[in-house]
Motif scaffolding. Sequence first.
Motif, PDB file in Angstrom:
ATOM      1  N   SER B 361      -6.553  59.822  79.923  1.00 20.39           N
ATOM      2  CA  SER B 361      -5.333  60.338  79.375  1.00 20.39           C
ATOM      3  C   SER B 361      -4.411  61.136  80.553  1.00 20.39           C
ATOM      4  CB  SER B 361      -5.790  61.424  78.426  1.00 20.39           C
ATOM      5  OG  SER B 361      -6.476  62.464  78.937  1.00 20.39           O
ATOM      6  N   SER B 362      -3.123  60.666  80.466  1.00 22.54           N
ATOM      7  CA  SER B 362      -2.274  61.064  81.251  1.00 22.54           C
ATOM      8  C   SER B 362      -1.199  62.073  80.596  1.00 22.54           C
ATOM      9  CB  SER B 362      -1.468  60.029  82.103  1.00 22.54           C
ATOM     10  OG  SER B 362      -1.072  59.207  81.119  1.00 22.54           O
ATOM     11  N   ASP B 376     -18.620  66.604  70.527  1.00 20.78           N
ATOM     12  CA  ASP B 376     -19.336  66.840  71.955  1.00 20.78           C
ATOM     13  C   ASP B 376     -18.579  66.082  72.954  1.00 20.78           C
ATOM     14  OD1 ASP B 376     -22.332  65.129  71.498  1.00 20.78           O
ATOM     15  OD2 ASP B 376     -20.256  64.583  70.913  1.00 20.78           O
ATOM     16  N   PHE B 377     -17.390  65.388  72.857  1.00 21.39           N
ATOM     17  CA  PHE B 377     -16.792  64.777  73.871  1.00 21.39           C
ATOM     18  C   PHE B 377     -15.408  65.511  73.909  1.00 21.39           C
ATOM     19  CE2 PHE B 377     -14.213  62.195  71.020  1.00 21.39           C
ATOM     20  CZ  PHE B 377     -15.355  61.944  70.100  1.00 21.39           C
ATOM     21  N   HIS B 378     -14.752  64.990  75.123  1.00 19.73           N
ATOM     22  CA  HIS B 378     -13.620  65.626  75.315  1.00 19.73           C
ATOM     23  C   HIS B 378     -12.449  64.647  75.200  1.00 19.73           C
ATOM     24  CE1 HIS B 378     -10.586  68.547  77.031  1.00 19.73           C
ATOM     25  NE2 HIS B 378     -10.219  67.413  78.083  1.00 19.73           N
ATOM     26  N   MET B 379     -11.277  64.742  74.230  1.00 19.52           N
ATOM     27  CA  MET B 379     -10.395  64.005  73.923  1.00 19.52           C
ATOM     28  C   MET B 379      -9.118  64.558  74.186  1.00 19.52           C
ATOM     29  SD  MET B 379     -11.396  61.571  70.858  1.00 19.52           S
ATOM     30  CE  MET B 379     -10.026  60.168  70.995  1.00 19.52           C
ATOM     31  N   SER B 380      -7.924  63.819  74.813  1.00 24.00           N
ATOM     32  CA  SER B 380      -6.687  64.589  74.698  1.00 24.00           C
ATOM     33  C   SER B 380      -6.060  64.612  73.242  1.00 24.00           C
ATOM     34  CB  SER B 380      -5.807  63.859  75.688  1.00 24.00           C
ATOM     35  OG  SER B 380      -5.506  62.680  75.064  1.00 24.00           O
ATOM     36  N   ILE B 381      -5.030  65.437  73.078  1.00 25.48           N
ATOM     37  CA  ILE B 381      -4.545  65.529  71.607  1.00 25.48           C
ATOM     38  C   ILE B 381      -4.109  64.293  71.315  1.00 25.48           C
ATOM     39  CG2 ILE B 381      -2.721  66.847  70.557  1.00 25.48           C
ATOM     40  CD1 ILE B 381      -4.468  68.757  71.256  1.00 25.48           C
ATOM     41  N   SER B 382      -3.152  63.623  71.952  1.00 25.81           N
ATOM     42  CA  SER B 382      -2.600  62.296  71.663  1.00 25.81           C
ATOM     43  C   SER B 382      -3.605  61.425  71.433  1.00 25.81           C
ATOM     44  CB  SER B 382      -1.451  61.630  72.457  1.00 25.81           C
ATOM     45  OG  SER B 382      -2.092  61.670  73.612  1.00 25.81           O
ATOM     46  N   ALA B 383      -4.743  61.268  72.001  1.00 24.75           N
ATOM     47  CA  ALA B 383      -5.861  60.356  71.746  1.00 24.75           C
ATOM     48  C   ALA B 383      -6.465  60.650  70.670  1.00 24.75           C
ATOM     49  CB  ALA B 383      -7.058  60.233  72.741  1.00 24.75           C
ATOM     50  N   LYS B 384      -6.541  61.885  70.214  1.00 23.74           N
ATOM     51  CA  LYS B 384      -7.179  62.309  68.811  1.00 23.74           C
ATOM     52  C   LYS B 384      -6.268  61.776  67.861  1.00 23.74           C
ATOM     53  CE  LYS B 384      -9.604  66.473  70.217  1.00 23.74           C
ATOM     54  NZ  LYS B 384      -9.643  67.746  70.247  1.00 23.74           N
ATOM     55  N   TYR B 385      -4.789  62.149  67.945  1.00 18.51           N
ATOM     56  CA  TYR B 385      -4.111  61.768  66.888  1.00 18.51           C
ATOM     57  C   TYR B 385      -4.231  60.130  66.497  1.00 18.51           C
ATOM     58  CZ  TYR B 385      -1.421  65.905  65.782  1.00 18.51           C
ATOM     59  OH  TYR B 385      -1.361  67.330  65.371  1.00 18.51           O
ATOM     60  N   LEU B 386      -4.081  59.447  67.867  1.00 16.87           N
ATOM     61  CA  LEU B 386      -4.392  57.842  67.802  1.00 16.87           C
ATOM     62  C   LEU B 386      -5.476  57.595  66.906  1.00 16.87           C
ATOM     63  CD1 LEU B 386      -3.453  56.337  70.935  1.00 16.87           C
ATOM     64  CD2 LEU B 386      -2.522  55.819  68.805  1.00 16.87           C
ATOM     65  N   MET B 482       6.013  55.505  75.754  1.00 17.73           N
ATOM     66  CA  MET B 482       5.020  54.686  75.055  1.00 17.73           C
ATOM     67  C   MET B 482       4.275  54.102  75.832  1.00 17.73           C
ATOM     68  SD  MET B 482       4.711  53.315  72.203  1.00 17.73           S
ATOM     69  CE  MET B 482       5.852  53.953  71.246  1.00 17.73           C
ATOM     70  N   SER B 483       4.303  54.035  77.032  1.00 18.64           N
ATOM     71  CA  SER B 483       3.269  53.319  78.030  1.00 18.64           C
ATOM     72  C   SER B 483       2.175  54.304  78.031  1.00 18.64           C
ATOM     73  CB  SER B 483       3.998  53.138  79.541  1.00 18.64           C
ATOM     74  OG  SER B 483       4.259  54.217  79.885  1.00 18.64           O
ATOM     75  N   ASP B 484       2.152  55.227  78.007  1.00 18.53           N
ATOM     76  CA  ASP B 484       1.018  56.504  77.895  1.00 18.53           C
ATOM     77  C   ASP B 484       0.505  55.915  76.566  1.00 18.53           C
ATOM     78  OD1 ASP B 484       2.815  59.118  79.597  1.00 18.53           O
ATOM     79  OD2 ASP B 484       1.714  57.230  80.524  1.00 18.53           O
ATOM     80  N   LEU B 487      -1.648  53.059  76.828  1.00 17.05           N
ATOM     81  CA  LEU B 487      -2.811  53.127  77.794  1.00 17.05           C
ATOM     82  C   LEU B 487      -3.946  53.783  76.976  1.00 17.05           C
ATOM     83  CD1 LEU B 487      -1.875  54.680  81.013  1.00 17.05           C
ATOM     84  CD2 LEU B 487      -3.201  52.560  80.680  1.00 17.05           C
ATOM     85  N   GLN B 488      -3.516  54.929  76.203  1.00 18.42           N
ATOM     86  CA  GLN B 488      -4.569  55.329  75.366  1.00 18.42           C
ATOM     87  C   GLN B 488      -5.142  54.372  74.441  1.00 18.42           C
ATOM     88  OE1 GLN B 488      -5.308  58.735  75.199  1.00 18.42           O
ATOM     89  NE2 GLN B 488      -3.598  59.981  75.847  1.00 18.42           N
ATOM     90  N   VAL B 489      -4.233  53.553  73.779  1.00 16.64           N
ATOM     91  CA  VAL B 489      -4.953  52.629  72.831  1.00 16.64           C
ATOM     92  C   VAL B 489      -5.800  51.653  73.565  1.00 16.64           C
ATOM     93  CG1 VAL B 489      -4.409  50.498  71.551  1.00 16.64           C
ATOM     94  CG2 VAL B 489      -2.716  52.564  71.415  1.00 16.64           C
TER      95      VAL B 489
END
Lengths: 442, 539
Positions: B361-362, B376-386, B482-484, B487-489
């Motif tokens: 995640s950038s 018990d894992f770490h995800m960025s906010i936008s990854a969670k929303y995705l 959008m590229s980020d 990348l998350q996807v």
Amino acid sequence: MGRRTAEEAQVLLRRRLCDPNFIFSVFSDSPDSNYSKLKFIVSSSVTEACNNSMLLLGPRGCGKIAVLDLVLEDLLKEYPEMISVIKLNGLLHCDDNCAVKEIARQLCIEHELMFSKMASYDDNSQFMIAMLRECGLAHKTVVFILDEFDLFAQGKQRLLYSLLDAMQSVSSQAVVIGVSCRLDADQLLEKRVRSRFSHRKLLFLPPPKDDLQRLLKHILLLPTDSSLPHDYVTEFNSRISNILADKRFIEVTDKLSDSDSTFSNFLRFLFSAVSYIDLRSGFMTLDNFKSALSTIQRQPKLDCLKDCSILELYMMVCMKRLEVKEQGSYNFNSVMKEYKSIHDSFQTSDNYSRTVCIRAFEHLLDRQLIEFADRGHNQSIEFRSVKLLISSSELHQGLKSNRSCPVSYLGFGSSNSSKTNGILKDTKYVVVETKSVQHYED
Amino acid sequence: MSKEENPQVTRRTTRLSASSVLNANESATKIVNLPPLTLRDLVFGEEEPLSFDGLISSLPGRRNQILEILRLLGPVNSPVSPLFVYGGTSTGKTSTILQVFRHLNRPFVYSSCRTCYNSRQLFENILNQLLLHRKSESNGYSSAKKCEKQADFVNLLKEALMGVVDNLKGNAGRSSSSKKTGVSASGSTVYLIFDSLELVRDWDKSSTILPLLFKLHDILKVPDVGVIFISSSSLDTYHSDTGFVDPIPVYVPDYTEEDLRQIFMRNQSNSKLRSSFLDVVLKPFCRVTRRLDELSTALSPLFKKYCEPLDDLGVVPDEDTKRRLFSYLQPHIAPALNEIFRVRSQPSVETGGRDNLKRKSSSKKFGVSDSIDEIDFHMSISAKYLLISAFLASRNPATLDASLFDSTGGSANQKRKRKSSEKSMDLKEASEQEQFMKGPGTFPLERLLAIFQCITSVAEYSLEEEAAETGLDGENGDTGLMSDILLQVSSLCNSNYITKGGSCPLEGSTRYRSTVSEDLALKVARSLKFPLSKYLYRR
């Protein structure tokens, strides 16, 4: 002294069993056996300098290649310089490039020429045609053996056509022998290939029972002129003759040949029996043959079921119940639902979480007791529909033979009484559950 | 550098190649020259041979199988039919065979179809071992012979085997006079061992390779060769069009409970303590699985827990101590049973999940996320929303998107509460059943991104109010490039939260599917304070 002679005898017997020449030479004496017919055909085409083609057909393990090798060996002794043999195998050489390269290589080895690996397909095929012409002029017959002939008949059949076409010229002398376990191998040929093929077929069948008896005597009786001590040999042979005449032994061989009566199965059985020879006494007993039979005839799915843990058995019983309820297709989620419903109604002690059950499910997939019914890999494992690969009688037998299976599960599996929606009456349900930590009696 | 000034150089030297010349001298001294392989390397190679009793005792529970294999292999230099050893996983098949060969001291060539992942690797591996070729830096880590086709393999194998057998026979004649006891091979029969044969079924050309392997003994026609196959599934699962010649089967059953107990009691300093532990624990765990690898990973933390109340680990427990230890352990057994297949990673227990499983995640928002003790894992906010958008896209039918997510990002309108009639209850059950069976649906990428935009615009709306209080500044305006997001996807796809579900036949674009369970989606939504249940479509 006892152990060494026993070992020597065992090695002798094993060597005989692994040598196809020895085994099939038994049948070479009668005039209407396949051996004689084959020998006649090949030798006549050698002596009369004509081309020929034939097919040897029969189930696997009936001795086609073995008899062919025997025939060729004898013919090579009779006509030493007049035959050269090229062997091709459909598993290895079904690609035309490969096949022609292999033919060129074998021809080079035979005639002591240099073989170049860089030669192209055209070079090799021209070489082959040229060699055929030369051999024909020198009155030398080239025998082509095409093992797994049905694999050569896949695709465009270029090799077959070029071989059979090369045989049509006046100056060539070749015999093409195809060996296949498909009885319809000649139907697979294209029209132009089939027209160049003479439809000679030899059928190799599994042996009848008295032939097997003859074979047994031929293999198991030790020769009197070997390096083994004479009295040992006579004692051994007399015991073998007693066993062969015994009714129980005939039952054993009947049971073996009822399932698979080919030579290879029989030879495997004998190999296993010979390896059971007790090296201290050095003689074979009827028990050797009986244990060999149980080793050869295994029931792998039942063995698998014996090894399953209780949770895995539980899941299979759930699937069986779903099938009984006539649910056509089910997946892991439906199995879990059934599992929970059984637990709710019957209060078993085997209530495990979903992750544990998924893992047990995967174990069942590994053991190939269940299988996915669909083809794609799109869905995750919980949603793909599965089917049981064992029948209900096998499951029942497996449950009974599993040492740690509680008796109650037998009641689950055999519940096919009422078909009312969702209610299944178990008539044989007996609660003999041992609580998991109850061993600790105060 | 100095090389670049050389006018004779016709090719353009890069700075890297020029500088690597200087390093070549240093690396030359670091080459470890391994000795060339000899025939002795074909044998197991331990210094002292293994006696029969040593063999039996090193493999508990396998006495019958060892005896069977020994009698099938037979005395030295006796011909052998192909053998097929099969049984469940981690039942000791490979170790049994290898220890038997160590005991017998006969030369063998071992290749596993797991490390040799296609036919070319397998062929070249076997040929390398037979030709005593070691891959090293001097020959560029290449094999002795390049062998891709099966025809070449059979020819080369035949040559190599004849060579090895002749050498062994020559050595046998010579070494009978010399006094070396060492590890010179006994006999002149070479055994080819193929391990993990069931993986060959999934290879490309398995329909020709499997019959070839089974028929290898016949095709080779070299009398001093034995072939042994090891597989974890039985012969009847190997399907072939025209069948193959059956080898002699040897069945290796799973370990029974007594065998497992014997295995777990090995090499224990305090055997009484261990045996009292096993009395308590072994039976319930064996109800779930009897595989040795899974049991050993599950039982070792429990044993540590069992020994906790003891001050002295060497004490022999009497009845009282046993009772005490048992009551201490008992509440832990049931949850351990439910987690029996879970291998806990150590750092996650201690540090609370900060530094394992970093996502690609950038565009992290709002600094490091606050305590996610439920996941018990770490995800960025936008990854969670995705993740949540993917879950919603899979769960809800596409036609409802317009009403659920209107353009201002408002939440769904309240559903009209109707009294559910019996027919609608049946329909509801049927549709639940269908949901059960079919699984999550597929969605195209555009739909995922559209839902993502809607959700995050809502989130920013509510978070902006918070941000105003905490004074956080805002790149809140747009949700990152959008590229980020793309990348998350792709990183979510790589971690199997989203899978590719096949392409739509009309448009040809790939469709995706979310594989997240509802529990996990709810947990993630809770950590974001996102009202997931309002967006879920329930019929």
